[in-house]
Design a protein around this motif. Sequence first.
Motif, PDB file in Angstrom:
ATOM      1  N   SER A 137       0.818  -1.210   0.000  1.00  0.00           N
ATOM      2  CA  SER A 137       0.000   0.000   0.000  1.00  0.00           C
ATOM      3  C   SER A 137       0.859   1.270   0.000  1.00  0.00           C
ATOM      4  N   GLU A 138       2.160   1.135   0.303  1.00  0.00           N
ATOM      5  CA  GLU A 138       3.014   2.320   0.274  1.00  0.00           C
ATOM      6  C   GLU A 138       3.390   2.703  -1.167  1.00  0.00           C
ATOM      7  N   ASP A 139       3.076   1.812  -2.095  1.00  0.00           N
ATOM      8  CA  ASP A 139       3.389   2.079  -3.494  1.00  0.00           C
ATOM      9  C   ASP A 139       2.134   2.619  -4.184  1.00  0.00           C
ATOM     10  N   SER A 140       2.150   3.879  -4.579  1.00  0.00           N
ATOM     11  CA  SER A 140       0.938   4.469  -5.161  1.00  0.00           C
ATOM     12  C   SER A 140       0.804   4.152  -6.642  1.00  0.00           C
ATOM     13  N   ASP A 141       1.783   3.433  -7.222  1.00  0.00           N
ATOM     14  CA  ASP A 141       1.749   3.170  -8.663  1.00  0.00           C
ATOM     15  C   ASP A 141       1.089   1.847  -9.009  1.00  0.00           C
ATOM     16  N   PHE A 142       0.313   1.303  -8.099  1.00  0.00           N
ATOM     17  CA  PHE A 142      -0.267  -0.011  -8.366  1.00  0.00           C
ATOM     18  C   PHE A 142      -1.063  -0.001  -9.670  1.00  0.00           C
ATOM     19  N   SER A 143      -0.806  -0.994 -10.497  1.00  0.00           N
ATOM     20  CA  SER A 143      -1.562  -1.100 -11.750  1.00  0.00           C
ATOM     21  C   SER A 143      -2.085  -2.516 -11.877  1.00  0.00           C
ATOM     22  N   LEU A 144      -3.390  -2.597 -12.068  1.00  0.00           N
ATOM     23  CA  LEU A 144      -4.025  -3.907 -12.212  1.00  0.00           C
ATOM     24  C   LEU A 144      -3.492  -4.623 -13.450  1.00  0.00           C
ATOM     25  N   SER A 145      -3.060  -3.829 -14.426  1.00  0.00           N
ATOM     26  CA  SER A 145      -2.790  -4.401 -15.738  1.00  0.00           C
ATOM     27  C   SER A 145      -1.321  -4.626 -16.075  1.00  0.00           C
TER      28      SER A 145
ATOM     29  N   THR B  10      -7.858 -14.055   2.699  1.00  0.00           N
ATOM     30  CA  THR B  10      -6.542 -14.572   2.310  1.00  0.00           C
ATOM     31  C   THR B  10      -5.838 -13.609   1.365  1.00  0.00           C
ATOM     32  N   MET B  11      -6.592 -13.031   0.431  1.00  0.00           N
ATOM     33  CA  MET B  11      -5.966 -12.066  -0.487  1.00  0.00           C
ATOM     34  C   MET B  11      -5.368 -10.903   0.303  1.00  0.00           C
ATOM     35  N   ASN B  12      -6.116 -10.428   1.281  1.00  0.00           N
ATOM     36  CA  ASN B  12      -5.627  -9.302   2.076  1.00  0.00           C
ATOM     37  C   ASN B  12      -4.319  -9.658   2.765  1.00  0.00           C
ATOM     38  N   MET B  13      -4.308 -10.828   3.435  1.00  0.00           N
ATOM     39  CA  MET B  13      -3.097 -11.215   4.168  1.00  0.00           C
ATOM     40  C   MET B  13      -1.940 -11.508   3.217  1.00  0.00           C
ATOM     41  N   ALA B  14      -2.256 -12.145   2.088  1.00  0.00           N
ATOM     42  CA  ALA B  14      -1.195 -12.490   1.137  1.00  0.00           C
ATOM     43  C   ALA B  14      -0.533 -11.227   0.588  1.00  0.00           C
ATOM     44  N   ALA B  15      -1.355 -10.198   0.329  1.00  0.00           N
ATOM     45  CA  ALA B  15      -0.790  -8.949  -0.187  1.00  0.00           C
ATOM     46  C   ALA B  15      -0.043  -8.207   0.916  1.00  0.00           C
ATOM     47  N   LEU B  16      -0.641  -8.182   2.106  1.00  0.00           N
ATOM     48  CA  LEU B  16      -0.032  -7.468   3.230  1.00  0.00           C
ATOM     49  C   LEU B  16       1.336  -8.046   3.585  1.00  0.00           C
ATOM     50  N   TRP B  17       1.418  -9.383   3.560  1.00  0.00           N
ATOM     51  CA  TRP B  17       2.673 -10.067   3.945  1.00  0.00           C
ATOM     52  C   TRP B  17       3.534 -10.420   2.738  1.00  0.00           C
ATOM     53  N   ASN B  18       3.105  -9.970   1.561  1.00  0.00           N
ATOM     54  CA  ASN B  18       3.932 -10.201   0.367  1.00  0.00           C
ATOM     55  C   ASN B  18       4.185 -11.695   0.128  1.00  0.00           C
ATOM     56  N   LEU B  19       3.160 -12.502   0.272  1.00  0.00           N
ATOM     57  CA  LEU B  19       3.359 -13.953   0.203  1.00  0.00           C
ATOM     58  C   LEU B  19       3.554 -14.438  -1.233  1.00  0.00           C
ATOM     59  N   PRO B  20       4.359 -15.486  -1.394  1.00  0.00           N
ATOM     60  CA  PRO B  20       4.567 -16.058  -2.733  1.00  0.00           C
ATOM     61  C   PRO B  20       3.401 -16.968  -3.112  1.00  0.00           C
TER      62      PRO B  20
ATOM     63  N   VAL C 223      -0.340 -12.901  -7.098  1.00  0.00           N
ATOM     64  CA  VAL C 223      -0.982 -12.582  -8.387  1.00  0.00           C
ATOM     65  C   VAL C 223      -2.326 -13.301  -8.416  1.00  0.00           C
ATOM     66  N   LEU C 224      -3.302 -12.687  -9.053  1.00  0.00           N
ATOM     67  CA  LEU C 224      -4.600 -13.335  -9.253  1.00  0.00           C
ATOM     68  C   LEU C 224      -4.797 -13.582 -10.744  1.00  0.00           C
TER      69      LEU C 224
ATOM     70  N   ALA D 141      -8.727  -4.552  -4.950  1.00  0.00           N
ATOM     71  CA  ALA D 141      -8.921  -3.935  -3.638  1.00  0.00           C
ATOM     72  C   ALA D 141      -7.743  -4.224  -2.704  1.00  0.00           C
ATOM     73  N   PHE D 142      -6.974  -5.252  -3.041  1.00  0.00           N
ATOM     74  CA  PHE D 142      -5.821  -5.626  -2.198  1.00  0.00           C
ATOM     75  C   PHE D 142      -4.506  -5.332  -2.923  1.00  0.00           C
ATOM     76  N   ARG D 143      -4.611  -4.626  -4.047  1.00  0.00           N
ATOM     77  CA  ARG D 143      -3.436  -4.301  -4.858  1.00  0.00           C
ATOM     78  C   ARG D 143      -2.750  -5.551  -5.390  1.00  0.00           C
ATOM     79  N   ILE D 144      -3.570  -6.577  -5.684  1.00  0.00           N
ATOM     80  CA  ILE D 144      -3.030  -7.797  -6.291  1.00  0.00           C
ATOM     81  C   ILE D 144      -3.270  -7.708  -7.801  1.00  0.00           C
ATOM     82  N   PRO D 145      -2.213  -7.739  -8.592  1.00  0.00           N
ATOM     83  CA  PRO D 145      -2.423  -7.639 -10.042  1.00  0.00           C
ATOM     84  C   PRO D 145      -3.179  -8.834 -10.594  1.00  0.00           C
ATOM     85  N   GLY D 146      -4.047  -8.553 -11.574  1.00  0.00           N
ATOM     86  CA  GLY D 146      -4.881  -9.608 -12.149  1.00  0.00           C
ATOM     87  C   GLY D 146      -4.491  -9.915 -13.582  1.00  0.00           C
TER      88      GLY D 146
END
Length: 360
Positions: free
Chosen positions: A18-26, A194-204, A269-270, A235-240
Amino acid sequence: MAKASRSKKTKAKAPPPSEDSDFSLSSLQEALDAEKRFAASEEQLLHFYEQMLLIRRFEERAGQLYGLGLIGGFCHLYIGQEAVAIGLQSALDNDRDSVITGYRDHGHMLAYGIDPKVIMAELTGRQAGISKGKGGSMHMFSTEHKFYGGHGIVGAQVALGGGLALAHQYNEDGGLCLAYFGDGAANQGQVYETMNMAALWNLPMVFVVENNQYAMGTAVRRSSAETEFYRRGAAFRIPGMDVNGMDVLEVRQAAEIAFKHVRDGNGPVLMECNTYRYRGHSMSDPAKYRTREEVQDIKDHKDPIEALKKMLIEQGHAEDDLKAIDKDIRKTVSEAADFAENSPEPGAAELYTDVLVESY
Ligand SMILES: Cc1ncc(C[n+]2csc(CCOP(=O)(O)OP(=O)(O)O)c2C)c(N)n1
Ligand SMILES: [Mg+2]
């Protein structure tokens, strides 16, 4: 616990995205759009063909054995979806990566290179089965292959997959967790926790929605407010990634891009793989919620195995050679069925084994 505390390990990781404001879904989608299909060698193409055909012939045989009463309980066939498991699993590192899925799991196990004999023996409830005949179709498991099931609770495998991904991170083993779930499961709350935690903790972790257009008898448009499932990580900054799940080369290409992103430490990644299930939800499904024409149209125009067969023929492979491959696969599947039918059922003492793991 012999290891250092988890908080120490997670602290060492990159700051939350969330500290990265350049998140891009694409960002990953753009990479896929630039080069849609994996540049497979001739050998790889033939291998994909063989593996997809193995799943199809295995599942056809499983359907027959079910009809003969040799398979009890539920049985969900993977016919039509073969390109998803083959495209993704072929890009995994089997020494490091883990896989978890729902109950439609035979195809994933075959794609992982697990012996068709032990899968068929499991389906028929035999001692030689991969879960000693006690799991059946829905609950196959092999820690040896890092295949963690086979789960009957819709969506639960995703949360368990989050745990597997955390273990990869904690143990610093370089692996990732591939967690498959359906379009119906995509509406379960624990998927988003799970998506929230995976993104928050940067999980592989790679979340894969196998959108086969139906959840039991309900079409996606009747159950889902957002039917473009690859958007649901935003919503969790996970690229799709939006992937044609009927094209094994596109799935493989998407896997290459997604796995690299995860292995480079960029978090989850989703991926949505659009596919289609030809058979009913399970063996007892009368399939009154769709027309025969709809199914036939997909078989005629989008079948993943026929498409690859056409490509191989265009590249100069003789149709007779491809028929010979089919014959060999039918033999392998028949041998698996014979092995299963002739194997003993588990003894009563097995009722008391594999119930509780007391120590590692
Ligand atoms: C928590 C939970 N709710 C409901 C069910 C009953 N159920 C079994 S399969 C299924 C549909 C799931 O569809 P989808 O996720 O699209 O997977 P598919 O069967 O298409 O592979 C449902 C509702 C269940 N097993 N678990
Ligand atoms: Mg579905």
